[in-house]
Enzyme design. Structure first.
Site, short mmCIF file in Angstrom:
data_model
loop_
_atom_site.label_atom_id
_atom_site.label_comp_id
_atom_site.label_asym_id
_atom_site.label_seq_id
_atom_site.Cartn_x
_atom_site.Cartn_y
_atom_site.Cartn_z
N TYR A 257 4.26 -6.62 17.18
CA TYR A 257 4.47 -5.75 16.00
C TYR A 257 5.24 -4.49 16.40
O TYR A 257 6.30 -4.20 15.81
CB TYR A 257 3.11 -5.39 15.38
CG TYR A 257 3.21 -4.30 14.35
CD1 TYR A 257 4.01 -4.45 13.23
CD2 TYR A 257 2.50 -3.10 14.51
CE1 TYR A 257 4.12 -3.44 12.28
CE2 TYR A 257 2.59 -2.10 13.57
CZ TYR A 257 3.41 -2.26 12.46
OH TYR A 257 3.51 -1.27 11.54
N THR B 66 6.39 2.97 13.22
CA THR B 66 4.96 3.02 13.53
C THR B 66 4.69 3.66 14.88
O THR B 66 5.53 3.59 15.78
CB THR B 66 4.38 1.58 13.55
OG1 THR B 66 3.09 1.61 14.13
CG2 THR B 66 5.22 0.64 14.41
N ASN C 99 -2.00 6.87 11.42
CA ASN C 99 -2.89 6.02 10.61
C ASN C 99 -2.85 6.41 9.13
O ASN C 99 -3.49 7.39 8.72
CB ASN C 99 -4.31 6.10 11.16
CG ASN C 99 -4.43 5.36 12.47
OD1 ASN C 99 -3.78 5.72 13.45
ND2 ASN C 99 -5.20 4.29 12.50
N TYR D 126 0.82 -1.22 0.00
CA TYR D 126 0.00 0.00 0.00
C TYR D 126 0.86 1.28 0.00
O TYR D 126 0.86 2.04 -0.98
CB TYR D 126 -0.93 -0.05 1.23
CG TYR D 126 -1.70 1.22 1.52
CD1 TYR D 126 -2.28 1.97 0.49
CD2 TYR D 126 -1.86 1.66 2.83
CE1 TYR D 126 -3.00 3.12 0.77
CE2 TYR D 126 -2.57 2.80 3.13
CZ TYR D 126 -3.14 3.54 2.09
OH TYR D 126 -3.84 4.68 2.38
N PHE E 41 -15.51 -1.22 17.04
CA PHE E 41 -14.93 -1.94 18.17
C PHE E 41 -14.81 -1.06 19.41
O PHE E 41 -13.81 -0.37 19.60
CB PHE E 41 -13.55 -2.51 17.80
CG PHE E 41 -13.59 -3.50 16.66
CD1 PHE E 41 -14.45 -4.59 16.70
CD2 PHE E 41 -12.77 -3.35 15.55
CE1 PHE E 41 -14.50 -5.51 15.66
CE2 PHE E 41 -12.80 -4.26 14.50
CZ PHE E 41 -13.67 -5.34 14.55
N ASP F 177 13.20 -11.97 -1.55
CA ASP F 177 12.71 -12.10 -0.19
C ASP F 177 13.80 -11.68 0.79
O ASP F 177 14.95 -12.13 0.65
CB ASP F 177 12.32 -13.57 0.04
CG ASP F 177 11.42 -13.71 1.25
OD1 ASP F 177 11.75 -13.13 2.30
OD2 ASP F 177 10.38 -14.41 1.12
N PHE G 20 9.77 -0.75 3.27
CA PHE G 20 8.36 -0.86 3.68
C PHE G 20 7.94 -2.29 4.00
O PHE G 20 6.80 -2.50 4.40
CB PHE G 20 7.46 -0.35 2.54
CG PHE G 20 7.64 1.09 2.19
CD1 PHE G 20 6.89 2.08 2.81
CD2 PHE G 20 8.56 1.47 1.22
CE1 PHE G 20 7.06 3.41 2.49
CE2 PHE G 20 8.73 2.81 0.88
CZ PHE G 20 7.99 3.78 1.51
N ASP H 237 -6.01 -2.03 21.36
CA ASP H 237 -6.31 -0.70 20.82
C ASP H 237 -6.19 0.37 21.92
O ASP H 237 -7.04 0.41 22.82
CB ASP H 237 -7.75 -0.64 20.29
CG ASP H 237 -7.88 -1.11 18.85
OD1 ASP H 237 -6.84 -1.21 18.16
OD2 ASP H 237 -9.02 -1.36 18.43
N ALA I 268 7.04 -5.46 5.74
CA ALA I 268 6.80 -5.85 7.13
C ALA I 268 5.48 -6.59 7.23
O ALA I 268 4.58 -6.40 6.40
CB ALA I 268 6.74 -4.64 8.06
N1 UDP Z 1 -11.99 -0.11 13.92
C1 UDP Z 1 -13.34 -0.42 13.97
N2 UDP Z 1 -13.86 -1.24 13.01
C2 UDP Z 1 -13.09 -1.77 12.00
C3 UDP Z 1 -11.72 -1.45 11.96
C4 UDP Z 1 -11.20 -0.62 12.93
O1 UDP Z 1 -14.06 0.02 14.88
O2 UDP Z 1 -13.62 -2.52 11.17
C5 UDP Z 1 -11.42 0.79 14.92
C6 UDP Z 1 -10.25 0.20 15.68
O3 UDP Z 1 -10.73 -0.55 16.80
C7 UDP Z 1 -9.48 1.44 16.07
C8 UDP Z 1 -9.72 2.40 14.90
O4 UDP Z 1 -10.89 1.91 14.24
O5 UDP Z 1 -10.04 2.01 17.22
C9 UDP Z 1 -8.58 2.44 13.91
O6 UDP Z 1 -8.24 1.11 13.58
P1 UDP Z 1 -7.31 0.74 12.34
O7 UDP Z 1 -7.22 -0.76 12.29
O8 UDP Z 1 -7.80 1.41 11.11
O9 UDP Z 1 -5.91 1.37 12.69
P2 UDP Z 1 -4.95 1.20 13.97
O10 UDP Z 1 -5.16 2.44 14.79
O11 UDP Z 1 -5.32 -0.06 14.68
O12 UDP Z 1 -3.59 1.15 13.38
#
Ligand code: UDP
Length: 324
Positions: free
Chosen positions: A140, A116, A169, A11, A207, A50, A72, A284, A74
Site C-alpha cells: 500500500y 499517506t 490517521n 469516506y 493489537f 472506473d 481519493f 504497525d 485507492a
Molecule cells: N488498532 C487496534 N484495534 C483495532 C484497530 C486498530 O488496536 O480494532 C490499533 C492498530 O493496531 C494501530 C492503531 O490502532 O496501532 C491505529 O490503527 P488504524 O487501523 O486505526 O490506523 P493505521 O495507523 O493502521 O492507519
C-alpha cells in the site's frame, strides 16, 4: 471552480464533496462504488466510472470543463495489500496512470493526490516531516510512493501541477452527523471502538501492548476529516502560483496511544469500553506523528479539530445516527 472528485463516494472524498459544495464550487464525483456509498454523495453529480477503464474517463472529462482533480480512489488496507499486492499496484498505480493520461488528453493541469504516512515506513524520528526517509514496508505505502514519483516526472514532462497530501490517521465525521466513516470491512481503531460501544461491531481487540511507548500501545496522530478537506482546497489554490509536484504531511502533531483513544472514547460515550489485548498487528509501526509545519506555513492550513475528544465525539454522533 469546477472540481472532479475521484472517489467522492468514499469516506474522505464525500467530506471533500460537501466542503467544496458549501463553498460554492461545482463538483462532479467519479466513483466505481466498489467501496464507496451512493448515499454518501449528497451533493454534486455522481458519475459511475472506473479508473481501470480509460474510455469511461474520457466520457467523464467530456461532460464538462474541469479546473482541478482531487484523487481519493485507492485500495488502502495495509494487510490486504500484503496479501494481494497485484490488486494494489493495479488499482493504485495503473488506475492513477490512467487518470493522469486522461487529464493530459483533456488538458487538466491541477491535481491533489491522497497520499499517506505509510510512504515513510518505520519512522526513524519522533516527529515525521517531509524530509523523513521514505522506505514503505507494505505494498500500500509503496504504491502511493510510486505515484508520488510519477507526479514528479509528470511535472517535468507535461507541466502537471500536483500536491500529494500525506494523511496520518483520518478520523471523525461532519458535525451534523450527515456523513461519516463507513467501511464494509472496518479495520480502523476509532470506528471499531465506537461500534463495540454501540454493540454493533465485534468485541474490541487492542493489537499489542508491548511496544516501546509510554503505555505499551501504538501511538498515532488523529486528524479530522474536515481539516483534511480544508487542506485539499488550500492545495488547489497553492497550485495556482506554484508549478511542479509538491508534498505535505497532514496531522495534528500530537500522538495518542490506543489506550488513550479507548479511554477518551469511554468518556465520550459515557460508559467503560471493554477490550481484550491481542497480538501485534503485522506492519504497525509503534509511533506515527506528523510534523505539519510545512502545510501550516506554505498552504496556510490551520486545523480546527485539534483535540481528540471532539474528533471522537463527531464520529460518535454519526455512528449513533446509523441504522447499522
Ligand atoms: N488498532 C487496534 N484495534 C483495532 C484497530 C486498530 O488496536 O480494532 C490499533 C492498530 O493496531 C494501530 C492503531 O490502532 O496501532 C491505529 O490503527 P488504524 O487501523 O486505526 O490506523 P493505521 O495507523 O493502521 O492507519
Amino acid at each position: 471552480m469546477s472540481v472532479l472528485i475521484c472517489g467522492g463516494a468514499g469516506y474522505i472524498g464525500s467530506h471533500m464533496v460537501r466542503w467544496l459544495t458549501e463553498r460554492d464550487h461545482e463538483v462532479m464525483v467519479l466513483d466505481n462504488l466498489s467501496t464507496g456509498h451512493r448515499e454518501a454523495v449528497q451533493w454534486g453529480q455522481l458519475v459511475e466510472a472506473d479508473l481501470m477503464d480509460p474510455a469511461s474517463l474520457d466520457r467523464v472529462f467530456a461532460r464538462r470543463n474541469v479546473d482541478a482533480v482531487m484523487h481519493f480512489c485507492a485500495r488502502s488496507l495495509v494487510g490486504e495489500s500484503v496479501a494481494q499486492p497485484y490488486a494494489y499496484y493495479a488499482n493504485n498505480v495503473t488506475g492513477t496512470l490512467n487518470l493522469l493520461e486522461a487529464m493530459r488528453r483533456h488538458d487538466v493541469k491541477r491535481l491533489v493526490f491522497s497520499s499517506t504516512a505509510a510512504v515513510f515506513g518505520n519512522p526513524v524520528a519522533d516527529v515525521i516531516d517531509e524530509e523523513h526517509p521514505k522506505t514503505p514496508i507494505n505494498p500500500y505505502g509503496a504504491s502511493k510512493l510510486m505515484v508520488e514519483r510519477i507526479l514528479t516526472d509528470a511535472a517535468e514532462a507535461y507541466g502537471l501541477r500536483s500536491v500529494a497530501l500525506r494523511y496520518f490517521n483520518a478520523a471523525g465525521a461532519t458535525s451534523d452527523a450527515c456523513i461519516g466513516e463507513a467501511h464494509a470491512c472496518e479495520t480502523h481503531l476509532i470506528p471499531n471502538v465506537l461500534k463495540s460501544a454501540l454493540g454493533t461491531g465485534p468485541a474490541l481487540k487492542l493489537f499489542g501492548d508491548d511496544y516501546a511507548t509510554p503505555d505499551g500501545t501504538c501511538v498515532r496522530d488523529y486528524v479530522h476529516v474536515e481539516d483534511l478537506a480544508q487542506a485539499h482546497l488550500l492545495a488547489v489554490d497553492y497550485l495556482q502560483d506554484h508549478p511542479g509536484a509538491h508534498a505535505f504531511n497532514l496531522g495534528n502533531g500530537r500522538g495518542f496511544s490506543v489506550r488513550e483513544v479507548i479511554e477518551t472514547a469511554a468518556t465520550v460515550v459515557g460508559n467503560s469500553i471493554d477490550y481484550e489485548v491481542a497480538p501485534r498487528r503485522t506492519g504497525d509501526p509503534a509511533v506515527l506523528v506528523a510534523s505539519s509545519s510545512k502545510a501550516r506555513e506554505q498552504l496556510g492550513w490551520t486545523p480546527a479539530w485539534t483535540e481528540l475528544g471532539p474528533i471522537i465525539e463527531s464520529a460518535w454522533r454519526w455512528h449513533q445516527s446509523q441504522p447499522w
